[in-house]
Design a protein around this motif. Sequence first.
Motif: not given
Length: 195
Positions: A59, A62, A116, A119-120, A190, A195
């Motif tokens: 998570c 990646g 990925f 969006r988280p 995240r 990111y």
Amino acid sequence: MLAASNQLLWSMIGLLLTMGGTFLEAYIATLPWSWSNQGIHASSLGVTYQIGGVMLVGCLGGKNAGALSQIAYLVMGLTLLPVFADGGGIGYVKLSQFGYLMGFIPGAWICGFFAFKARPKLETLAFSCICGLLTVHLCGISYLVITYALGWQGTENISLLQAIFKYSLLALPGQLAVVCAVTVIAYVLRHLMFY
């Protein structure tokens, strides 16, 4: 997409999380509204945080970092370093549970792949972790079928269905609880790391 240096860093973090999680049992506490009457009590989930380390690196780092960390974990365990729950060594490949350890590689990769893709959000991270967890169990069950067909049950004298029950069905509820915690941690981290 993360830079190669970040992926290497996350793969090393994932290796450490997986090794540490192997020996750390997962517990759940009683609900907060019962603390005043009964106090805080913890109950074991019957699993370790090992699967949490596998999914968390997927998570956060990646797919490549997740897979690389688990490849390093298997190499370390098969070269006699005692990083597996029951030690290490090449003889581990004949044990029933080794398929689940091998499943960490594609499980972490799939978790990182889906984590990925968008969006988280809590639901996308939960989906990625559940896909990774199911991949681990599919690999483990496939390995069980192969080892039982070859007569490699190790020291256990249980049937194939009993092995599947022991290694998958009994562990799954506790592992799903760990995955829920990983989802929340990954979501917060995240967003904190932008990111």
